[in-house]
Motif scaffolding. Structure first.
Motif, mmCIF file in Angstrom:
data_model
loop_
_atom_site.group_PDB
_atom_site.id
_atom_site.type_symbol
_atom_site.label_atom_id
_atom_site.label_comp_id
_atom_site.label_asym_id
_atom_site.label_seq_id
_atom_site.Cartn_x
_atom_site.Cartn_y
_atom_site.Cartn_z
ATOM 1 N N ASP A 1 42.644 42.393 45.961
ATOM 2 C CA ASP A 1 43.563 41.473 46.633
ATOM 3 C C ASP A 1 44.780 41.319 45.725
ATOM 4 O O ASP A 1 44.650 40.831 44.593
ATOM 5 C CB ASP A 1 42.869 40.129 46.838
ATOM 6 N N PRO A 2 45.950 41.738 46.182
ATOM 7 C CA PRO A 2 47.124 41.723 45.284
ATOM 8 C C PRO A 2 47.440 40.344 44.734
ATOM 9 O O PRO A 2 48.001 40.219 43.649
ATOM 10 C CB PRO A 2 48.261 42.217 46.186
ATOM 11 N N GLU A 3 47.068 39.329 45.470
ATOM 12 C CA GLU A 3 47.430 37.973 45.044
ATOM 13 C C GLU A 3 46.389 37.374 44.096
ATOM 14 O O GLU A 3 46.711 36.525 43.269
ATOM 15 C CB GLU A 3 47.571 37.053 46.268
ATOM 16 N N ALA A 4 45.156 37.797 44.265
ATOM 17 C CA ALA A 4 44.077 37.188 43.481
ATOM 18 C C ALA A 4 44.120 37.656 42.035
ATOM 19 O O ALA A 4 44.698 38.695 41.716
ATOM 20 C CB ALA A 4 42.740 37.544 44.110
ATOM 21 N N ARG A 5 43.514 36.857 41.189
ATOM 22 C CA ARG A 5 43.488 37.203 39.763
ATOM 23 C C ARG A 5 42.126 37.745 39.372
ATOM 24 O O ARG A 5 41.105 37.299 39.870
ATOM 25 C CB ARG A 5 43.848 35.996 38.914
#
Length: 437
Positions: free
Chosen positions: A132-136
């Motif tokens: 997920d590009p947003e998740a860390r």
DNA sequence: TCGACTCACACGTTTGAAGGGT
DNA sequence: AACCCTTCAAACGTGTGAGTCG
């Protein structure tokens, strides 16, 4: 060499060798599980990350079997790599420098381990997709024994020669960019070239501790951190590449491995055929030394007139592996708004990385974080690691925590409830261990 | 005696600070 | 003032081989 029984008498004779504990994981894909014994993807080692996983299945709990030990390294058939266990659906990893690893594996990869710590070469360099590009996420690497045997070089090949030494404290290397967004990890290959291996059981730097003459397998773990400072983790994916299996040694046994390392590792350039540190040149130096002071001619030679030039490696490459550095300046995390949380968290690292990196000044502890990081004058401090050393939890390792040495005491953060406080990227997580065999 | 290990060494690479130019 | 580029020195990483240890 220290012997764990001497260091930890409490282990007593019950610290025995034996087969891994049996267990079956119904969640593991049968296609992957078949024929493999996943020797040590045991829950306790990663338990620290797991309790907070939100509604994620415990995919790490039961290792599938590994194939039987091949009689000779390099003879095993190409595996369906990477083998993965995950609760992060859609995430996949590929080994960037796979060809190099395969080349080493075909000969029988050896990794030097030293008291001070030695880097792995080749290093694990992977590219990841499906995040997920947003998740860390956190990227972790650890190394686990492949089997319960000790090996011996028999002139032409490695052969098992007795039982393995007892397991040493498990440590996990945390990629320096952690935590970073999925977009960050997917943007470029992720390199673990700073991982260091040691044979010192009292190693204060947090390097991964291995026994010499044992066979090991690196593993890479992706941990989704729902938020920075979060007590919750969004899942775990673990990967291994069978071609990265290696035998740890204190000195190279197989001359072909030495040749490969010299040919492929830029740091060993001086030992290549035309290098000034190659055997011919070294012999010549010794002769000159014996004859007396250097002549003008030899001085000129030494100052750069030597017929050095490009490497004429038989492997057809000059520098065959140039590993990409994870450029800190591109670390978007440093630009991201930092939530007000202190302690030895990821944010604390991002604010004061030098304080986590072995700065000679006051070092951070869980409760005492220096306002102004002190960075040492030299680079020696840059990447020495802080790491977290955990006491055994309920049902945990039972492996005694090695005593910390005074100068590094602040690095050792003891115990605490799960999930862990973050020890700092580029650092190592010491999660203790339990005897597996 | 032998195998495993440690250490000092020389060399090449990497890194980051300093300085100069635009 | 800010940015870019080059230079340089120190630190680091490497395999070697002699010496040590059990």
């Amino acid at each position: 060499m220290y012997h764990p029984r001497e260091l930890y008498p409490s282990l007593g004779t019950s610290y025995r060798l034996g087969p891994p504990q049996p267990g079956a994981d119904s969640t593991f894909p049968p296609a992957l599980a078949e024929g493999y014994r996943y020797s040590d993807l045991d829950a306790p080692k990663l338990d620290c990350f797991l309790p907070g996983i939100e509604a994620a299945p415990r995919t790490l709990a039961a290792p599938p079997p590994l194939p039987p030990l091949p009689p000779v390294l390099g003879t095993e058939p190409a595996p369906p790599a990477p083998e993965a266990l995950h609760s992060l659906p859609g995430v996949s990893l590929s080994l960037e420098n796979r060809e190099l690893w395969k080349e080493f594996n075909s000969v029988g990869t050896e990794m030097i381990i030293t008291k001070a710590g030695r880097r792995m070469f080749p290093a694990c360099r992977v590219s990841v997709t499906g995040l997920d590009p947003e998740a860390r996420y956190l990227f972790l690497l650890d190394v686990v024994p492949v089997d319960g045997a000790r090996y011996r070089w028999q002139g032409r090949r490695w052969e098992p020669s007795g039982k393995a030494e007892p397991r040493l404290p498990d440590r996990v290397y945390i990629h320096p960019d952690s935590p970073a967004t999925g977009a960050h990890w997917m943007r470029q290959p992720v390199s673990f070239h700073r991982v260091k291996l040691t044979n010192s059981t009292l190693d204060p730097h947090g390097h991964l501790i291995l026994h010499s003459m044992h066979k090991y397998q690196p593993r890479i773990h992706l941990v989704r951190a729902a938020q920075l400072c979060s007590q919750h983790w969004g899942g775990v994916a673990s990967f291994r590449f069978l071609e990265t299996t290696f035998i740890s040694v204190t000195a190279y046994q197989n001359p072909r491995i030495t040749q490969l390392k010299i040919a492929a590792n830029p740091f060993a350039k001086g030992f290549r055929e035309n290098g000034r540190n190659c055997k011919r040149e070294r012999d010549a130096r010794v002769k000159r030394k014996l004859r007396g002071p250097e002549t003008a001619a030899t001085k000129a030679y030494g100052s750069g007139d030597a017929p050095g030039g490009p490497c004429d490696s038989t492997l057809g490459g000059d520098v065959r592996e140039s590993e990409t550095e994870q450029v800190p300046a591109h670390r978007e995390a440093t630009l991201a708004p930092v939530p007000p949380c202190g302690g030895s968290s990821a944010e604390a690292y991002l604010l004061h990385p030098a304080a986590f990196h072995g700065a000679p000044g006051p070092l951070p502890t869980r409760t005492n974080f220096p306002e102004v990081p002190e960075s040492g004058p030299g680079r020696s401090a840059s990447y020495s690691a802080a790491f977290l050393e955990l006491q055994a939890g309920p049902g945990g390792s039972g492996y005694p925590v090695a005593p910390s040495t005074a100068p590094f005491a602040p690095h050792f953060l003891q115990g605490g409830p799960f999930p862990l406080s973050y020890p700092g990227p580029g650092g190592y997580l010491d999660v203790g261990s339990k005897p597996m065999y």
